[in-house]
Design a protein around this motif. Structure first.
Motif, PDB file in Angstrom:
ATOM      1  N   GLN A 130       0.806  -1.214   0.000  1.00 59.93           N
ATOM      2  CA  GLN A 130       0.000   0.000   0.000  1.00 59.93           C
ATOM      3  C   GLN A 130       0.842   1.268   0.000  1.00 59.93           C
ATOM      4  O   GLN A 130       0.419   2.297  -0.526  1.00 59.93           O
ATOM      5  CB  GLN A 130      -0.936   0.009   1.221  1.00 59.93           C
ATOM      6  CG  GLN A 130      -2.114  -0.948   1.107  1.00 59.93           C
ATOM      7  CD  GLN A 130      -2.963  -0.963   2.366  1.00 59.93           C
ATOM      8  OE1 GLN A 130      -2.500  -0.636   3.451  1.00 59.93           O
ATOM      9  NE2 GLN A 130      -4.225  -1.350   2.226  1.00 59.93           N
ATOM     10  N   ALA A 131       2.027   1.215   0.575  1.00 60.99           N
ATOM     11  CA  ALA A 131       2.869   2.407   0.676  1.00 60.99           C
ATOM     12  C   ALA A 131       4.064   2.357  -0.266  1.00 60.99           C
ATOM     13  O   ALA A 131       5.024   3.102  -0.094  1.00 60.99           O
ATOM     14  CB  ALA A 131       3.351   2.580   2.114  1.00 60.99           C
ATOM     15  N   THR A 132       3.989   1.496  -1.270  1.00 58.24           N
ATOM     16  CA  THR A 132       5.113   1.318  -2.191  1.00 58.24           C
ATOM     17  C   THR A 132       4.775   1.870  -3.579  1.00 58.24           C
ATOM     18  O   THR A 132       3.701   1.602  -4.119  1.00 58.24           O
ATOM     19  CB  THR A 132       5.481  -0.170  -2.299  1.00 58.24           C
ATOM     20  OG1 THR A 132       5.842  -0.660  -1.002  1.00 58.24           O
ATOM     21  CG2 THR A 132       6.648  -0.374  -3.252  1.00 58.24           C
ATOM     22  N   THR A 133       5.708   2.627  -4.148  1.00 54.46           N
ATOM     23  CA  THR A 133       5.500   3.227  -5.466  1.00 54.46           C
ATOM     24  C   THR A 133       5.709   2.196  -6.572  1.00 54.46           C
ATOM     25  O   THR A 133       6.224   1.097  -6.336  1.00 54.46           O
ATOM     26  CB  THR A 133       6.489   4.379  -5.701  1.00 54.46           C
ATOM     27  OG1 THR A 133       7.818   3.835  -5.816  1.00 54.46           O
ATOM     28  CG2 THR A 133       6.455   5.377  -4.548  1.00 54.46           C
ATOM     29  N   GLU A 134       5.295   2.553  -7.779  1.00 54.06           N
ATOM     30  CA  GLU A 134       5.506   1.665  -8.922  1.00 54.06           C
ATOM     31  C   GLU A 134       6.995   1.394  -9.132  1.00 54.06           C
ATOM     32  O   GLU A 134       7.378   0.342  -9.654  1.00 54.06           O
ATOM     33  CB  GLU A 134       4.900   2.283 -10.186  1.00 54.06           C
ATOM     34  CG  GLU A 134       3.381   2.332 -10.174  1.00 54.06           C
ATOM     35  CD  GLU A 134       2.820   2.876 -11.473  1.00 54.06           C
ATOM     36  OE1 GLU A 134       3.622   3.213 -12.377  1.00 54.06           O
ATOM     37  OE2 GLU A 134       1.588   2.953 -11.595  1.00 54.06           O
ATOM     38  N   GLY A 135       7.826   2.334  -8.724  1.00 55.51           N
ATOM     39  CA  GLY A 135       9.259   2.157  -8.871  1.00 55.51           C
ATOM     40  C   GLY A 135       9.898   1.347  -7.761  1.00 55.51           C
ATOM     41  O   GLY A 135      11.113   1.141  -7.766  1.00 55.51           O
ATOM     42  N   GLY A 136       9.076   0.916  -6.790  1.00 57.74           N
ATOM     43  CA  GLY A 136       9.589   0.055  -5.727  1.00 57.74           C
ATOM     44  C   GLY A 136      10.046   0.757  -4.469  1.00 57.74           C
ATOM     45  O   GLY A 136      10.608   0.117  -3.568  1.00 57.74           O
ATOM     46  N   GLU A 137       9.830   2.070  -4.357  1.00 57.13           N
ATOM     47  CA  GLU A 137      10.196   2.792  -3.145  1.00 57.13           C
ATOM     48  C   GLU A 137       9.036   2.732  -2.142  1.00 57.13           C
ATOM     49  O   GLU A 137       7.888   2.996  -2.502  1.00 57.13           O
ATOM     50  CB  GLU A 137      10.534   4.241  -3.457  1.00 57.13           C
ATOM     51  CG  GLU A 137      11.781   4.410  -4.317  1.00 57.13           C
ATOM     52  CD  GLU A 137      12.152   5.872  -4.491  1.00 57.13           C
ATOM     53  OE1 GLU A 137      11.291   6.743  -4.208  1.00 57.13           O
ATOM     54  OE2 GLU A 137      13.287   6.137  -4.915  1.00 57.13           O
ATOM     55  N   THR A 138       9.352   2.421  -0.897  1.00 60.50           N
ATOM     56  CA  THR A 138       8.329   2.323   0.148  1.00 60.50           C
ATOM     57  C   THR A 138       8.408   3.566   1.021  1.00 60.50           C
ATOM     58  O   THR A 138       9.384   3.759   1.761  1.00 60.50           O
ATOM     59  CB  THR A 138       8.539   1.061   0.997  1.00 60.50           C
ATOM     60  OG1 THR A 138       8.453  -0.095   0.143  1.00 60.50           O
ATOM     61  CG2 THR A 138       7.485   0.956   2.089  1.00 60.50           C
TER      62      THR A 138
END
Length: 442
Positions: A146-154
């Motif tokens: 839920q808190a992770t971007t499409e680029g994989g950053e949380t």
């Protein structure tokens, strides 16, 4: 955590802050708590120490559970202070403004689950990637995602969650000729929300104690059903799909049917009139994440103690929860990230549950005595920790959109509630859609 809740927008707001022994705290991150500031470090003067500030809403419970003092003892050079705004609806707009202008931010900021998608989509560049500090394997997969971007950053570490169950009155079930054992009750509706309404609800109605309904409110039922769906209001690409999604319309229609058939109360959750139905035992069952137990206790009369029980819901879902995010612009971002990771680690989440009733988002905590042996005075010997843990583990990885709360609130407060007031399901749906679309266009 808070009773958070209620209508879509209040869907997470809890005002009751009771210890586990006194009845689970309303838990998530929403309302509850007190306005103003409180310091976890004692004095506003850091005395040469590194000061870490937290901006929170409601009652996260970190200070109440003694976690700030514990961390300061482990790290004598750290001074922790928090500022708390009581309601998320007042807190969140200010947070967005501060992130947008990159000013006025605390070292750590709380984010409610209903807002996390918007934060991830629009503000992630302003926030640290916390995957370098927290361990993904510690958290529920869907909570981490839920808190992770499409680029994989949380950009947020999960605090509590709100796994769904059904709380019910054993005395009212017995009077209506229904089983009262929680395992037998759960079997009655296992796997299908329709069984809850069309089978158990109708059976209850046949012998219902005078003046009672089977369920408490349209909003509570609709929230529960939709909490168990992977896709609700948005698809994975970010497109609004609530009007075309069969799962949403089916949930709305089932709730409307319950209202038409007199199986459900005509109140809006978390309003004074609804509180009165709890106090006067006017309904037999309700959708029930862990924090709801604290709300039930706070609104019940003393003689209700032990008359409630908890059973697994037809399908697993989640209602509530929050995150901790760390702005990059903070003076002490590195130390703040370490603190955020520590506060949300399994050991601390277990402690928080024991004191505040905030259900952990870290599965490792489910094996702790604090969770496995948890009891609640309203529900007697019910193994609440085990029941909620099972629901948390099996909840779907849900697609969350930036305006989920607006859509949910429109479907409840401007939708299904109207059926209890004489509107047809079609009229109620059309009114909800018009209201939601108008709000989305603003």
């Amino acid at each position: 955590m808070r009773a958070r809740i209620r209508t879509a927008r209040k869907a997470m707001v809890v005002a009751a802050v009771a210890s586990l022994g006194a009845g689970l705290l309303a838990g998530c991150a929403d309302d509850g708590g007190s306005d103003g500031s409180s310091s976890g470090g004692g004095s506003g003067d850091s005395g040469g120490k590194t000061k870490i500030t937290l901006g929170l809403f409601g009652t996260f419970g970190f200070e109440e559970a003694g976690l700030y003092k514990e961390y300061e003892k482990l790290h004598p050079d750290i001074d922790i202070q928090q500022t708390v705004v009581e309601r998320n609806e007042n807190y969140y707009p200010t947070l967005v403004n501060h992130l947008t202008t990159n000013s006025g931010l605390q070292d750590i900021q709380g984010v409610e689950v209903g807002n996390i998608a918007e934060i991830v989509k629009t503000q992630s560049a302003k926030l640290l990637d916390l995957s370098k500090y927290g361990k993904k394997s510690d958290y529920l997969e869907w909570k981490w995602q839920q808190a992770t971007t499409e680029g994989g950053e949380t950009v947020g570490l999960g605090t509590d969650v709100g796994p769904m169950a059904i709380c019910y009155r054993k005395d009212l079930f017995e009077k209506a000729g229904l089983p009262t054992d929680r395992e037998e009750v759960a079997k009655l509706w296992a796997g299908d929300w329709k069984k809850l309404v069309e089978v158990v609800g109708e059976d209850y109605k046949k012998k219902a104690p005078k003046g009672t309904t089977f369920l408490d409110s349209p909003g509570g039922l609709l929230q529960a059903i939709l909490s168990s769906e992977k896709d609700r209001f948005y698809d994975s690409s970010g497109k609004v799909i609530y009007k075309s999604n069969p799962a949403v319309k089916d949930a709305f229609d089932l709730t409307a049917k319950a209202a038409e058939d007199g199986l459900i109360g005509n109140q809006t959750q978390f309003q004074p009139a609804w509180d009165t139905t709890i106090a006067n035992s006017k309904f037999a069952a309700m959708s029930c994440p862990p924090w709801m137990l604290g709300y039930i206790k706070g609104k019940s009369k003393p003689d209700a103690k032990g008359k409630w029980d908890v059973a697994a819901s037809p399908k697993s879902g989640n209602w509530g929860g929050s995150f901790l995010a760390v702005p990059k612009s903070g003076k002490n971002a590195e130390e703040a990230a370490k603190l955020a990771a520590w506060l949300t680690a399994p050991e601390q989440q277990a402690k928080l549950f024991a004191v505040q009733g905030s259900f952990p988002s870290t599965p490792a905590a489910y094996d702790s005595d604090a969770v496995k042996s948890a009891k609640n005075e309203m529900t007697g010997d019910a193994p609440i920790g085990t029941i909620f843990a099972a629901a948390a583990k099996s909840s779907p990885v849900q697609t969350i959109g930036p305006k989920d709360q607006i859509i949910q609130q429109g479907l409840t407060d401007n939708g299904v509630i109207l059926v209890t007031q004489g509107k047809s399901p079609e009229e109620a749906w059309n009114t909800a859609v018009k209201t939601i679309d108008n709000n989305l266009d603003q």
